[in-house]
Motif scaffolding. Structure first.
Motif, PDB file in Angstrom:
ATOM      1  N   TRP A 132       0.777  -1.302   0.192  1.00 31.79           N
ATOM      2  CA  TRP A 132       0.103   0.083  -0.015  1.00 31.79           C
ATOM      3  C   TRP A 132       0.884   1.077  -0.040  1.00 31.79           C
ATOM      4  N   VAL A 133       0.420   2.105  -0.944  1.00 31.52           N
ATOM      5  CA  VAL A 133       1.334   3.468  -1.010  1.00 31.52           C
ATOM      6  C   VAL A 133       0.795   3.935   0.313  1.00 31.52           C
ATOM      7  N   ALA A 134       2.026   4.629   0.858  1.00 31.80           N
ATOM      8  CA  ALA A 134       1.849   5.565   2.475  1.00 31.80           C
ATOM      9  C   ALA A 134       1.425   6.795   2.056  1.00 31.80           C
ATOM     10  N   ALA A 135       0.783   7.587   2.589  1.00 32.38           N
ATOM     11  CA  ALA A 135       0.312   8.936   2.532  1.00 32.38           C
ATOM     12  C   ALA A 135       1.577   9.781   2.810  1.00 32.38           C
ATOM     13  N   LYS A 136       1.897  10.852   2.091  1.00 35.63           N
ATOM     14  CA  LYS A 136       2.872  11.718   2.373  1.00 35.63           C
ATOM     15  C   LYS A 136       2.781  12.764   3.017  1.00 35.63           C
ATOM     16  N   ASP A 137       3.628  13.104   4.059  1.00 29.34           N
ATOM     17  CA  ASP A 137       3.351  14.365   4.852  1.00 29.34           C
ATOM     18  C   ASP A 137       3.190  15.627   4.032  1.00 29.34           C
ATOM     19  N   SER A 138       4.096  15.580   2.885  1.00 25.72           N
ATOM     20  CA  SER A 138       4.127  16.639   1.963  1.00 25.72           C
ATOM     21  C   SER A 138       2.734  16.913   1.543  1.00 25.72           C
ATOM     22  N   ASP A 139       1.922  15.775   1.279  1.00 24.64           N
ATOM     23  CA  ASP A 139       0.582  15.780   0.636  1.00 24.64           C
ATOM     24  C   ASP A 139      -0.427  16.535   1.608  1.00 24.64           C
ATOM     25  N   GLU A 140      -0.278  16.088   2.623  1.00 26.76           N
ATOM     26  CA  GLU A 140      -1.198  16.771   3.879  1.00 26.76           C
ATOM     27  C   GLU A 140      -0.801  18.182   3.820  1.00 26.76           C
ATOM     28  N   ASP A 141       0.574  18.431   4.075  1.00 26.32           N
ATOM     29  CA  ASP A 141       0.989  19.845   4.161  1.00 26.32           C
ATOM     30  C   ASP A 141       0.628  20.927   3.120  1.00 26.32           C
ATOM     31  N   ALA A 142       0.315  20.106   1.752  1.00 25.84           N
ATOM     32  CA  ALA A 142      -0.129  20.841   0.560  1.00 25.84           C
ATOM     33  C   ALA A 142      -1.699  21.635   0.796  1.00 25.84           C
ATOM     34  N   LEU A 143      -2.268  21.001   1.768  1.00 29.92           N
ATOM     35  CA  LEU A 143      -3.494  21.450   1.732  1.00 29.92           C
ATOM     36  C   LEU A 143      -3.713  22.841   2.721  1.00 29.92           C
ATOM     37  N   LYS A 144      -2.462  22.979   3.564  1.00 36.23           N
ATOM     38  CA  LYS A 144      -2.668  24.147   4.117  1.00 36.23           C
ATOM     39  C   LYS A 144      -2.560  25.478   3.391  1.00 36.23           C
ATOM     40  N   ARG A 145      -2.229  25.375   2.159  1.00 37.79           N
ATOM     41  CA  ARG A 145      -2.121  26.663   1.245  1.00 37.79           C
ATOM     42  C   ARG A 145      -3.264  26.913   0.935  1.00 37.79           C
ATOM     43  N   TRP A 146      -4.363  26.198   1.130  1.00 39.34           N
ATOM     44  CA  TRP A 146      -5.811  26.817   0.563  1.00 39.34           C
ATOM     45  C   TRP A 146      -6.619  27.173   1.573  1.00 39.34           C
TER      46      TRP A 146
END
Lengths: 146, 82, 146, 82
Positions: A132-146
């Protein structure tokens, strides 16, 4: 707006062309396409699981928010599930707006939200087994800009 | 009775995609405690809540959310779509 | 990479499909398409003048810089000149990268540079006559982020 | 002898797309002064340099750039492509 969650392949060129032909008065169309990487030949397939019912609802909510926030003329999301080979298109997003900044922002917003808030899970199948592909912290962090 | 759904490695660890459960739990966390107590495979799947997400009636929720009126609970790892 | 400066219309769907099929190992493809807006029916045509020779060189330089800076798998720019009707595609950009952030950034960079540094000039033709489109301060400012 | 090209409203105001000019100017600014002195339509086209751009041999340049060795000078308004 159109949201499609499907196992069948989609015709990227035809979708982009039809989406663009269908927008009235927009000056800018952005499309994003996610492809299965072959990871240097190590990946033989990608399997995508989803949560039928919730998936469509979650994506429609995101698209509705994007349309409002960036005054989009139109938006489209197609996301596949099931087994995909390297090189195949996993999903696409298209946005249309009067100006390029709004079309780009809305497409990036949709991608960031799809990555972390739409109920899809990817499994990579290679010679060494399946993971299973692990979720990346960078993907979660990307949400913060919106 | 409540429908409980499992996805991705949660589904694989527990060994089934969904089940109907009779629960007296008032919150998601209470339901998780009941499931953990059921069998070792549930305890393994729910060992680390920080690596899990939950949806109530197909909306993302917190583990301390109340279960009153909820018909469908889903447990899964962080999403990896796109 | 491919750079085309032409008066002929291009087939957006076919271009996006061929570009995407041609990238090896990339996980993300972004396309941007600029369309002639009808400005609420006030615009009857757009005329685009360019500087043959310099145009191709300037765009190739931008694309080369984008490929290096974001490690692109590939990039494509098609830009038309001559007379275009409302709704017609003026130009397109496509970028391919391993990850979405690079593909989006490179496409936005190329758009910002094409707007202000490629030698094209637009003239809007309407019922009231013809007017050269004035450069916008916001387009010049957009370059500062790169 | 140098090729001088005009685009967009600069071309329209001057009334021709290109011409060959014999110039002794050392810089673009010097050439502009010579052109302005030629005829009223040139003076009108070059009235406000802040609304003009210049390219030397198809590369963007400044108005104070030297002309030595340059074969082609182009004057035009700020670009509006994309």
């Amino acid at each position: 707006m159109r949201v499609a969650v499907q196992s069948a392949a989609f015709d990227l060129g035809a979708e982009v062309a039809a989406f663009t032909a269908g927008v009235r008065g927009a000056g800018a169309v952005v499309s994003f396409t996610g492809l299965v990487r072959d990871e240097g030949g190590k990946l033989s397939a990608m399997e995508i699981e989803h949560y039928p019912g919730m998936t469509e609802k979650a994506i429609s909510g995101m698209v509705g928010e994007a349309i409002q926030r960036w005054s989009l003329a139109d938006a489209l999301v197609i996301h596949r599930h099931g087994r995909l080979a390297p090189g195949e298109a996993i999903m696409m997003v298209a946005t249309a707006a009067a100006h390029r900044g709004d079309a780009f922002s809305a497409a990036e917003f949709l991608m960031d939200y799809l990555k972390s808030r739409a109920p899809f899970w990817k499994k990579e199948i290679g010679a060494g087994g399946a993971d299973w592909v692990a979720a990346k912290d960078s993907d979660e962090d990307a949400l913060k800009r919106w | 009775m409540i429908d409980v759904l499992y996805f991705a490695w949660v589904r694989e660890r527990i060994g089934l995609p969904r089940e109907r459960i009779e629960t007296g739990a008032e919150t998601v966390a209470g339901l998780v405690d009941e499931l953990r107590a059921k069998e070792e495979r549930y305890a393994a799947a729910f060992a680390d809540l920080s690596s899990l997400r939950v949806a109530l009636d197909q909306e993302l929720a917190d583990f301390n959310a109340p279960l009153a009126g909820v018909r469908e609970v889903a447990f899964f790892p962080p999403m990896t779509g796109g």
